[in-house]
Design a protein around this motif. Structure first.
Motif, PDB file in Angstrom:
ATOM      1  N   GLU A  90       0.880  -1.174   0.000  1.00 66.05           N
ATOM      2  CA  GLU A  90       0.000   0.000   0.000  1.00 66.05           C
ATOM      3  C   GLU A  90       0.910   1.215   0.000  1.00 66.05           C
ATOM      4  OE1 GLU A  90      -2.413  -0.399   3.513  1.00 66.05           O
ATOM      5  OE2 GLU A  90      -3.829  -1.707   2.471  1.00 66.05           O
ATOM      6  N   ARG A  94       1.000  11.336   2.703  1.00 66.48           N
ATOM      7  CA  ARG A  94       0.431  12.190   3.763  1.00 66.48           C
ATOM      8  C   ARG A  94       0.823  13.645   3.532  1.00 66.48           C
ATOM      9  NH1 ARG A  94      -1.099   8.844   8.032  1.00 66.48           N
ATOM     10  NH2 ARG A  94      -0.229   6.754   7.886  1.00 66.48           N
ATOM     11  N   THR A  98      -2.085  12.746  10.695  1.00 65.93           N
ATOM     12  CA  THR A  98      -3.234  12.238  11.445  1.00 65.93           C
ATOM     13  C   THR A  98      -3.154  10.710  11.409  1.00 65.93           C
ATOM     14  OG1 THR A  98      -5.639  12.383  11.723  1.00 65.93           O
ATOM     15  CG2 THR A  98      -4.848  12.228   9.468  1.00 65.93           C
ATOM     16  N   SER A 100      -2.533   6.830  11.775  1.00 64.13           N
ATOM     17  CA  SER A 100      -1.483   5.987  12.363  1.00 64.13           C
ATOM     18  C   SER A 100      -0.170   6.752  12.530  1.00 64.13           C
ATOM     19  CB  SER A 100      -1.277   4.724  11.525  1.00 64.13           C
ATOM     20  OG  SER A 100      -0.705   5.049  10.283  1.00 64.13           O
ATOM     21  N   LEU A 101       0.061   7.781  11.724  1.00 62.85           N
ATOM     22  CA  LEU A 101       1.325   8.526  11.843  1.00 62.85           C
ATOM     23  C   LEU A 101       1.422   9.226  13.200  1.00 62.85           C
ATOM     24  CD1 LEU A 101       3.946   9.715  10.571  1.00 62.85           C
ATOM     25  CD2 LEU A 101       2.555  11.623   9.764  1.00 62.85           C
ATOM     26  N   ASP A 175      -4.583  12.752   3.482  1.00 62.08           N
ATOM     27  CA  ASP A 175      -3.717  11.626   3.117  1.00 62.08           C
ATOM     28  C   ASP A 175      -4.524  10.636   2.272  1.00 62.08           C
ATOM     29  OD1 ASP A 175      -5.283  10.114   4.917  1.00 62.08           O
ATOM     30  OD2 ASP A 175      -3.851  10.334   6.542  1.00 62.08           O
ATOM     31  N   LYS A 177      -4.350   6.335   0.343  1.00 58.21           N
ATOM     32  CA  LYS A 177      -3.654   5.066   0.070  1.00 58.21           C
ATOM     33  C   LYS A 177      -3.943   4.670  -1.368  1.00 58.21           C
ATOM     34  CE  LYS A 177      -5.721   1.304   0.406  1.00 58.21           C
ATOM     35  NZ  LYS A 177      -6.284   0.279  -0.505  1.00 58.21           N
ATOM     36  N   ASP A 202     -13.234   6.029   0.825  1.00 58.98           N
ATOM     37  CA  ASP A 202     -12.765   4.871   1.595  1.00 58.98           C
ATOM     38  C   ASP A 202     -11.247   4.875   1.729  1.00 58.98           C
ATOM     39  OD1 ASP A 202     -15.084   3.582   2.227  1.00 58.98           O
ATOM     40  OD2 ASP A 202     -14.707   1.775   1.042  1.00 58.98           O
ATOM     41  N   THR A 203     -10.568   5.462   0.776  1.00 58.66           N
ATOM     42  CA  THR A 203      -9.104   5.336   0.725  1.00 58.66           C
ATOM     43  C   THR A 203      -8.377   6.672   0.943  1.00 58.66           C
ATOM     44  OG1 THR A 203      -9.082   5.655  -1.676  1.00 58.66           O
ATOM     45  CG2 THR A 203      -9.231   3.386  -0.893  1.00 58.66           C
ATOM     46  N   CYS A 204      -9.140   7.742   1.115  1.00 56.87           N
ATOM     47  CA  CYS A 204      -8.529   9.071   1.327  1.00 56.87           C
ATOM     48  C   CYS A 204      -9.050   9.655   2.627  1.00 56.87           C
ATOM     49  CB  CYS A 204      -8.974  10.067   0.246  1.00 56.87           C
ATOM     50  SG  CYS A 204      -8.621   9.606  -1.430  1.00 56.87           S
ATOM     51  N   LYS A 217     -13.931   7.897   5.297  1.00 54.65           N
ATOM     52  CA  LYS A 217     -14.187   6.677   6.077  1.00 54.65           C
ATOM     53  C   LYS A 217     -13.929   6.842   7.577  1.00 54.65           C
ATOM     54  CE  LYS A 217     -13.002   1.792   5.947  1.00 54.65           C
ATOM     55  NZ  LYS A 217     -12.054   0.833   5.355  1.00 54.65           N
ATOM     56  N   ARG A 221     -14.960   4.759  10.930  1.00 53.47           N
ATOM     57  CA  ARG A 221     -13.977   4.247  11.894  1.00 53.47           C
ATOM     58  C   ARG A 221     -14.223   4.814  13.288  1.00 53.47           C
ATOM     59  NH1 ARG A 221     -10.103   5.988   7.722  1.00 53.47           N
ATOM     60  NH2 ARG A 221      -9.457   4.187   6.476  1.00 53.47           N
TER      61      ARG A 221
HETATM   62  P1  5GP Z   1      -3.478   5.435   8.394  1.00 56.21           P
HETATM   63  O1  5GP Z   1      -2.150   4.759   8.203  1.00 56.21           O
HETATM   64  O2  5GP Z   1      -3.335   6.780   9.039  1.00 56.21           O
HETATM   65  O3  5GP Z   1      -4.478   4.562   9.086  1.00 56.21           O
HETATM   66  O4  5GP Z   1      -4.073   5.670   6.932  1.00 56.21           O
HETATM   67  C1  5GP Z   1      -3.469   6.553   6.022  1.00 56.21           C
HETATM   68  C2  5GP Z   1      -4.357   6.704   4.810  1.00 56.21           C
HETATM   69  O5  5GP Z   1      -4.369   5.503   4.053  1.00 56.21           O
HETATM   70  C3  5GP Z   1      -5.825   7.010   5.125  1.00 56.21           C
HETATM   71  O6  5GP Z   1      -6.335   7.843   4.104  1.00 56.21           O
HETATM   72  C4  5GP Z   1      -6.499   5.664   5.055  1.00 56.21           C
HETATM   73  O7  5GP Z   1      -7.845   5.784   4.650  1.00 56.21           O
HETATM   74  C5  5GP Z   1      -5.661   4.952   3.989  1.00 56.21           C
HETATM   75  N1  5GP Z   1      -5.511   3.519   4.267  1.00 56.21           N
HETATM   76  C6  5GP Z   1      -4.486   2.911   4.894  1.00 56.21           C
HETATM   77  N2  5GP Z   1      -4.659   1.579   4.949  1.00 56.21           N
HETATM   78  C7  5GP Z   1      -5.836   1.341   4.358  1.00 56.21           C
HETATM   79  C8  5GP Z   1      -6.584   0.147   4.108  1.00 56.21           C
HETATM   80  O8  5GP Z   1      -6.191  -0.970   4.434  1.00 56.21           O
HETATM   81  N3  5GP Z   1      -7.784   0.305   3.467  1.00 56.21           N
HETATM   82  C9  5GP Z   1      -8.243   1.537   3.092  1.00 56.21           C
HETATM   83  N4  5GP Z   1      -9.445   1.616   2.477  1.00 56.21           N
HETATM   84  N5  5GP Z   1      -7.560   2.664   3.294  1.00 56.21           N
HETATM   85  C10 5GP Z   1      -6.371   2.580   3.934  1.00 56.21           C
END
Ligand code: 5GP
Length: 263
Positions: A90, A94, A98, A100-101, A175, A177, A202-204, A217, A221
């Protein structure tokens, strides 16, 4: 295009084969998952909106010269795409700290990053998609140095283009993915790297420019409510969904079409 056997089912999408070995159908489900599948729900209409939003974004990227797997939208939930061998990585970009970072490195929430930060995560549910270095990627053969060099350049261009698209509709791209794969290009008779999967709420992470309201999303969450309304707001601002349509009132069991605007 007739749907063949199911090739793969993920958390939010299903891939079906077609008669053409180089093409598959990507079906968007309403299923939402978070925290490595610990939290699950159906968000009615999410698949329809993500299908349409992702079509819009990938088409725009393609018009800017980015190679993608997208060919065409077939119906409310499905699109025809190139079959790609997906890198098990993946790629995360960023712009603002925000998620996980902030947890991983104790960076204050909302810190605007001086330049886009690129991260790589190994796609492995059992391990909760751990962050890895380029050296891990090369050592374990998940992609070559040449692939990653090319992907890094494309990824930063995508960030620039997406930032502009969202800024134009009053949204900050915090951010996102993305995923890439290698797909067959019949014009040059060669495999090439293409942007795959989807780009959607879902991915941004998408925050309203003025109020910082989350339009992605994270509403699911973090149990913020109004998940579908937020996705719908993104579609409305992109002007791909007429003002009057309320997706939560559409009967997805029977409906075969919602009027989406053609750009
Ligand atoms: P984080 O690492 O902060 O959880 O995610 C960083 C960005 O990547 C966020 O926009 C989050 O939505 C996206 N992202 C990270 N891993 C996944 C995943 O497994 N599925 C989806 N849909 N988005 C992800």
């Amino acid at each position: 295009m007739n749907k063949g056997n199911k090739l793969y089912e993920g958390k939010a999408k299903i891939i079906y084969e077609t008669k053409d070995k180089n093409l598959v159908i990507q079906h968007f489900k309403d299923d939402a998952t978070a925290f490595n599948n610990l939290k699950k729900a159906k968000v009615e209409g999410k698949g329809v909106l993500n299908n349409r939003i992702s079509e819009y974004i990938l088409t725009n990227l393609s018009q800017c010269g980015i190679k993608t797997h997208f060919i065409k939208r077939l119906n409310m939930r499905e699109q025809l795409i190139k079959k790609a061998e997906i890198f098990p990585i993946e790629f995360i970009v960023r712009n603002v700290a925000t998620g996980s970072l902030t947890k991983r490195l104790d960076i204050p929430e909302g810190t605007v990053l001086e330049r886009p930060l690129l991260e790589y995560c190994y796609k492995k549910d059992e391990l909760e998609d751990p962050i890895v270095s380029k050296e891990h990627i090369y050592s374990f053969g998940w992609a070559t140095e040449k692939d990653i060099k090319e992907i890094d350049i494309i990824t930063l261009r995508i960030n620039d283009i997406l930032t502009g698209i969202f800024r134009g509709i009053g949204i900050k791209l915090i951010d996102f993915k993305i995923e890439y794969g290698k797909a067959w290009n019949k014009e040059i008779n060669k495999n090439e790297i293409v942007l795959a999967d989807e780009i959607s709420p879902d991915t941004c992470r998408l925050w309203d420019m003025k109020t910082e309201k989350k339009l992605d999303k994270d509403r699911f969450r973090k149990d913020l409510g109004n998940v579908i309304q937020a996705y719908q707001e993104v579609a409305r601002r992109l002007r791909i969904m007429p003002e009057e349509t309320n997706i939560s009132e559409v009967n997805f069991g029977k409906a075969t079409s919602i009027k989406f605007k053609k750009k």
